[in-house]
Design an enzyme around this catalytic site. Structure first.
Site, PDB file in Angstrom:
ATOM      1  N   ARG A  38      21.077  40.991   5.836  1.00  0.00           N
ATOM      2  CA  ARG A  38      21.414  41.390   7.218  1.00  0.00           C
ATOM      3  C   ARG A  38      22.108  42.748   7.222  1.00  0.00           C
ATOM      4  NH1 ARG A  38      25.979  39.765   9.205  1.00  0.00           N
ATOM      5  NH2 ARG A  38      25.852  37.635   8.457  1.00  0.00           N
ATOM      6  N   TYR A  76      10.719  51.824  31.632  1.00  0.00           N
ATOM      7  CA  TYR A  76      10.230  50.531  31.130  1.00  0.00           C
ATOM      8  C   TYR A  76      11.076  49.435  31.779  1.00  0.00           C
ATOM      9  CZ  TYR A  76       9.295  46.626  28.042  1.00  0.00           C
ATOM     10  OH  TYR A  76       8.975  45.378  27.562  1.00  0.00           O
ATOM     11  N   ASP A 113      14.620  57.789  25.049  1.00  0.00           N
ATOM     12  CA  ASP A 113      13.644  56.825  24.531  1.00  0.00           C
ATOM     13  C   ASP A 113      12.375  57.623  24.224  1.00  0.00           C
ATOM     14  OD1 ASP A 113      11.662  54.911  24.183  1.00  0.00           O
ATOM     15  OD2 ASP A 113      12.477  53.560  25.699  1.00  0.00           O
ATOM     16  N   LYS A 158       5.342  50.093  18.787  1.00  0.00           N
ATOM     17  CA  LYS A 158       4.234  50.863  19.378  1.00  0.00           C
ATOM     18  C   LYS A 158       3.578  51.766  18.331  1.00  0.00           C
ATOM     19  CE  LYS A 158       5.961  48.880  23.029  1.00  0.00           C
ATOM     20  NZ  LYS A 158       5.519  47.565  23.422  1.00  0.00           N
TER      21      LYS A 158
HETATM   22  N1  PLP Z   1      10.885  51.475  25.436  1.00  0.00           N
HETATM   23  C1  PLP Z   1       9.649  51.660  25.911  1.00  0.00           C
HETATM   24  C2  PLP Z   1       9.283  52.998  26.497  1.00  0.00           C
HETATM   25  C3  PLP Z   1       8.713  50.628  25.884  1.00  0.00           C
HETATM   26  O1  PLP Z   1       7.475  50.846  26.384  1.00  0.00           O
HETATM   27  C4  PLP Z   1       9.097  49.386  25.320  1.00  0.00           C
HETATM   28  C5  PLP Z   1       8.147  48.255  25.285  1.00  0.00           C
HETATM   29  O2  PLP Z   1       7.088  48.282  25.857  1.00  0.00           O
HETATM   30  C6  PLP Z   1      10.409  49.230  24.837  1.00  0.00           C
HETATM   31  C7  PLP Z   1      11.276  50.311  24.899  1.00  0.00           C
HETATM   32  C8  PLP Z   1      10.876  47.915  24.274  1.00  0.00           C
HETATM   33  O3  PLP Z   1      10.346  47.687  23.013  1.00  0.00           O
HETATM   34  P1  PLP Z   1      10.052  46.243  22.381  1.00  0.00           P
HETATM   35  O4  PLP Z   1       8.944  45.624  23.188  1.00  0.00           O
HETATM   36  O5  PLP Z   1       9.694  46.559  20.967  1.00  0.00           O
HETATM   37  O6  PLP Z   1      11.309  45.430  22.478  1.00  0.00           O
END
Ligand code: PLP
Length: 374
Positions: A49, A101, A173, A198
């Site tokens: 961890r 998101y 992000d 992604k």
């Molecule tokens: N940030 C963006 C721009 C996203 O499109 C996503 C998920 O689609 C996330 C964060 C969250 O990621 P996760 O689905 O891996 O938790």
């Protein structure tokens, strides 16, 4: 005394391969690491961890690719987002984009407001709006550029300057562009997060998240939340993301080229009302995209189709090479009707389809849209 079967079963499967010079990285599934006679641990690995070889490899790699000093990996993008919010204190205020998101907004609304954080959603593409909305207790300005799902852009350099003048941090992000196309720390941002689910993973078979930054004090806070909270990725997941990193540049370059060509085709189609893609001259912030994105515009776009919600949904399911599914960034092309997944307070237009473009041949992708629209 010769050990009995049960004992032998344990000792005979011990890892004696540390000297094997494998070119590909082994998966270190061990949750715990053997202590030396003097009390030390080799390479400081104690308990998985806290740290393990597979995680350390991707943390260092993604930090390097984003030109950061520190990197931390998490079990999902949302775990990375939560970690940043947990590093704030009760009473802090956060500015969020109006197009973001939707789960990040829901995390604020459903979890962190009851912990004493407040937030406002604003038009992050308008610098004057940001200056007006900032409060004395604003601790973070959250930037998602391009935004999900309407591809609005935010000026990272200018927003970082506004944040710093007001003793706040700018978090970006960078999931949609990856460091291949955008490096926010180089533009003045303080923290970059990714859903490595992604483009880093790239094959729609792993969840992950990452936080990278340069400030030592904030990094030590993030590290302690990572270790104490325990929302860490499994070694196998890290291994998959590490393998994805090796082909990231090739994949996203091809995907971005495909997306650009598809955007041009769709923009000229009579059934399309609007195409949101920063690479098009018609995008209201095309000049900002050229200035702040390196060598490409990314592989995500969204379109408004002329028609009712029902008709638009039907078109998206007529496609053969674009699977109707959530998520993005894999080698396969996906489409999604966003409003129907975002819930009742979604401000996404009901005729919007989000497209994640893959590595298929562009002629097939264009022909597929042609048949679905006709
Ligand atoms: N940030 C963006 C721009 C996203 O499109 C996503 C998920 O689609 C996330 C964060 C969250 O990621 P996760 O689905 O891996 O938790």
């Amino acid at each position: 005394m010769k050990p009995k079967f049960e004992t032998l079963a344990i000792k005979s499967t011990e890892n004696n391969f540390s000297e094997v010079k494998s070119v590909s990285i082994p998966i270190y599934l061990s949750s715990t690491y053997k202590r030396n006679e003097d009390g030390t641990y080799n390479n400081d690995f104690v308990y998985s961890r806290n740290d393990n070889p597979n995680r350390q490899i991707i943390e260092k790699s993604i930090a390097k690719l984003e030109n950061a000093t520190y990197g931390f990996a998490f079990s999902s993008g949302m775990a990375a987002v939560s970690t940043i919010l947990q590093s704030l204190k009760t009473g802090d205020h956060v500015l969020l984009p109006d197009d973001i998101y939707f789960t990040i907004k829901n995390l604020f609304k459903e979890v962190f407001t009851s912990w004493g954080l407040s937030y406002n959603q604003i038009d992050m593409s308008n610098l004057e709006t940001i200056k007006t909305a900032i409060k004395p207790n604003t601790a973070l300005i959250w930037v998602e550029t391009p935004s999900n799902p309407q591809l609005k852009l935010s000026d990272i350099k200018a927003i970082s300057e506004i944040a710093h003048k007001n003793n706040a941090l700018c978090v970006v992000d960078n999931t949609w562009l990856t460091p291949v196309f955008q490096t926010p720390l180089n533009l003045g941002a303080d923290i970059v997060i990714h859903s490595t689910t992604k483009y880093f993973g790239g094959h729609s078979d792993v969840l992950g998240g990452t936080v990278v930054l340069n400030d030592e004090k904030i990094a030590s806070k993030i590290k302690s939340i990572q270790q104490l909270n325990g929302a860490v990725p499994a070694p196998f997941d890290c291994w998959l993301i590490g393998r994805g990193i090796q082909t990231l540049h090739l994949r996203v370059t091809k995907q971005s080229e495909n997306a650009h060509k598809l955007a041009v085709f769709l923009e000229n189609h009579p059934k399309i009302e609007q195409v949101n893609y920063p690479g098009l001259k018609s995008h209201p912030q095309h000049n900002l995209a050229v200035k702040q994105q390196n060598k490409g515009f990314g592989a995500m776009l969204s379109i408004l189709i002329k028609g009712t919600e029902k008709e638009v949904f039907k078109i998206s399911t007529k496609l053969k090479y674009f699977t109707s599914a959530t998520s993005l960034g894999g080698v396969e092309s996906l489409v999604e009707h966003r409003k129907s997944v975002e819930g009742p307070d979604s401000s996404t237009p009901s005729n919007l389809i989000r497209i994640s473009v893959g590595i298929e041949h562009i002629d097939d992708l264009i022909a597929d849209w042609e048949q679905a629209l006709n």
